[in-house]
Design an enzyme around this catalytic site. Structure first.
Site, PDB file in Angstrom:
ATOM      1  N   ALA A  15     -29.272 -14.435  32.122  1.00 21.05           N
ATOM      2  CA  ALA A  15     -28.943 -13.716  30.888  1.00 21.05           C
ATOM      3  C   ALA A  15     -29.544 -14.448  29.699  1.00 21.05           C
ATOM      4  O   ALA A  15     -29.422 -15.660  29.590  1.00 21.05           O
ATOM      5  CB  ALA A  15     -27.428 -13.622  30.738  1.00 21.05           C
ATOM      6  N   HIS A  16     -30.184 -13.699  28.824  1.00 21.60           N
ATOM      7  CA  HIS A  16     -30.746 -14.333  27.640  1.00 21.60           C
ATOM      8  C   HIS A  16     -31.004 -13.310  26.547  1.00 21.60           C
ATOM      9  O   HIS A  16     -31.126 -12.127  26.812  1.00 21.60           O
ATOM     10  CB  HIS A  16     -32.039 -15.082  27.977  1.00 21.60           C
ATOM     11  CG  HIS A  16     -33.123 -14.205  28.526  1.00 21.60           C
ATOM     12  ND1 HIS A  16     -33.954 -13.489  27.712  1.00 21.60           N
ATOM     13  CD2 HIS A  16     -33.489 -13.926  29.788  1.00 21.60           C
ATOM     14  CE1 HIS A  16     -34.806 -12.816  28.483  1.00 21.60           C
ATOM     15  NE2 HIS A  16     -34.540 -13.043  29.740  1.00 21.60           N
ATOM     16  N   GLY A  17     -31.083 -13.802  25.319  1.00 16.37           N
ATOM     17  CA  GLY A  17     -31.493 -12.981  24.187  1.00 16.37           C
ATOM     18  C   GLY A  17     -32.904 -13.386  23.796  1.00 16.37           C
ATOM     19  O   GLY A  17     -33.638 -13.935  24.623  1.00 16.37           O
TER      20      GLY A  17
ATOM     21  N   LEU B 193     -29.633 -18.558  29.155  1.00 14.06           N
ATOM     22  CA  LEU B 193     -30.826 -19.264  28.669  1.00 14.06           C
ATOM     23  C   LEU B 193     -30.998 -18.984  27.187  1.00 14.06           C
ATOM     24  O   LEU B 193     -30.895 -17.832  26.749  1.00 14.06           O
ATOM     25  CB  LEU B 193     -32.063 -18.755  29.433  1.00 14.06           C
ATOM     26  CG  LEU B 193     -33.429 -19.109  28.834  1.00 14.06           C
ATOM     27  CD1 LEU B 193     -33.734 -20.593  28.975  1.00 14.06           C
ATOM     28  CD2 LEU B 193     -34.534 -18.293  29.499  1.00 14.06           C
TER      29      LEU B 193
END
Lengths: 96, 159
Positions: free
Chosen positions: B76-78, B114
Site C-alpha cells: 500500500a502506498h500513496g 511504503l
C-alpha cells in the site's frame, strides 16, 4: 516482431509510480537479461504513461489495463510480480 | 541523505523499517482498515504524516486492488508529497486474511506500507524488498512470525 531491440523502450506502470511499478521494473530487467534482450525499463505512474507515445511495451497490472487502452504500445498485464516465469513467458511472446 | 559508503540492499531494506513500524497478528475488518494500519505505522515510526495514510486509501479507491502484488501480499502506498518525511516501510501481518478484491492474489495476509520522497531515491530499498518477496521461504517465515523481533531478524538476514 518489433524490430531493432537495441532501441526497445518498456515502461512499467502503476497508479503512483513508486511501488508496484518499481518492483515490476526490477523483475522485468532480470527477465530481459536472461533473455539477452537489450531494452530500457522505466517505472512510472498511470497518468504519465497515458501521455507516452514512445514505449513499445507497457507492463502493468490487470486493474490498470483499461486505463491504458488506445496507446500505440502493446499492453501486457502481469498478475504475479514475483513470478519470473510469467513475466518471461509474456515478454517472450511479445518480443521474440 | 548522504551515506559514507553504499549500503547493501538488505541493510537499506531493514533501515527503511523505523521503530514502531511493524505489527504482528493484527485484526483488520476490511481492506481499508488494513491499509490504514500500515499507514498509521508509517506515522508512528516518524516517516509520514497522517495525510499520507489518507492518500494511501485514496490510491486504492482510485486505482483498484492492484496493490496486491503477489499471493497474500499487498504493497500500500500513496504518491510522493509533503506528507512524506523520509523514505519508510511498515509491515502488518493479519490474524485473519482480508479480501482486497484482487482475483489473482487474494486474500491478503501481509500488508506493507511504503512512502517515498520521489520516484527513484528508494530504488535500493525496493531492490531489497523485491529480493525478500521473491523468496517464498522468507515470505512464509514472515507470515508465521509471532513477534516483531522475529520479523526484524528476517528483514535483516533474508536474501
Amino acid at each position: 516482431m518489433l524490430g531493432d531491440n537495441r532501441d526497445m523502450k518498456i515502461i512499467a506502470v502503476c497508479g503512483m509510480g513508486i511501488g508496484t511499478s518499481v518492483l515490476l521494473k526490477m523483475n522485468a530487467e532480470k527477465v530481459l537479461r536472461q533473455l539477452e534482450i537489450e531494452a530500457s525499463v522505466d517505472a512510472t505512474n498511470v497518468a504519465v504513461a497515458r501521455e507516452s507515445r514512445d514505449a513499445q511495451i507497457i507492463l502493468t497490472t490487470p486493474d490498470l489495463v483499461d486505463q491504458l487502452k488506445g496507446l500505440p504500445s502493446e499492453v501486457i498485464s502481469i498478475e504475479h510480480f514475483f513470478d519470473l516465469e510469467e513475466i518471461t513467458e509474456k515478454l517472450s511472446a511479445a518480443l521474440l | 541523505m548522504a551515506l559514507p559508503k553504499p549500503l547493501t540492499n538488505l541493510s537499506a531494506l531493514a533501515d527503511a523499517f523505523g521503530s514502531n513500524s511493524i505489527r504482528v497478528g493484527a485484526i483488520a475488518l476490511d481492506r481499508e482498515h488494513a491499509i490504514a494500519m500500515a499507514g498509521e505505522l508509517l506515522v508512528a515510526s516518524g516517516r509520514a504524516t497522517p495525510e499520507y495514510t489518507e492518500s494511501m486509501l485514496e490510491a486504492v479507491a482510485a486505482n483498484g486492488p492492484y496493490i496486491v502484488i503477489a499471493p497474500g501480499i499487498a504493497l500500500a502506498h500513496g504518491r510522493p508529497s509533503e506528507a512524506v518525511l523520509e523514505i519508510g516501510l511498515s509491515l502488518v501481518t493479519l490474524a485473519q486474511p482480508v479480501v482486497f478484491g484482487n482475483q489473482a492474489n487474494d486474500p491478503v495476509r501481509l500488508v506493507l506500507g511504503l512512502c517515498a520522497l520521489d520516484h527513484d531515491s528508494h530504488i535500493e530499498v525496493m531492490a531489497g524488498l523485491a529480493a525478500l518477496l521473491a523468496d517464498q521461504d522468507a515470505v512464509n517465515s514472515l507470515l508465521n512470525s509471532v513477534t516483531i523481533d522475529e520479523i526484524r531478524s528476517l528483514l535483516e538476514n533474508a536474501g
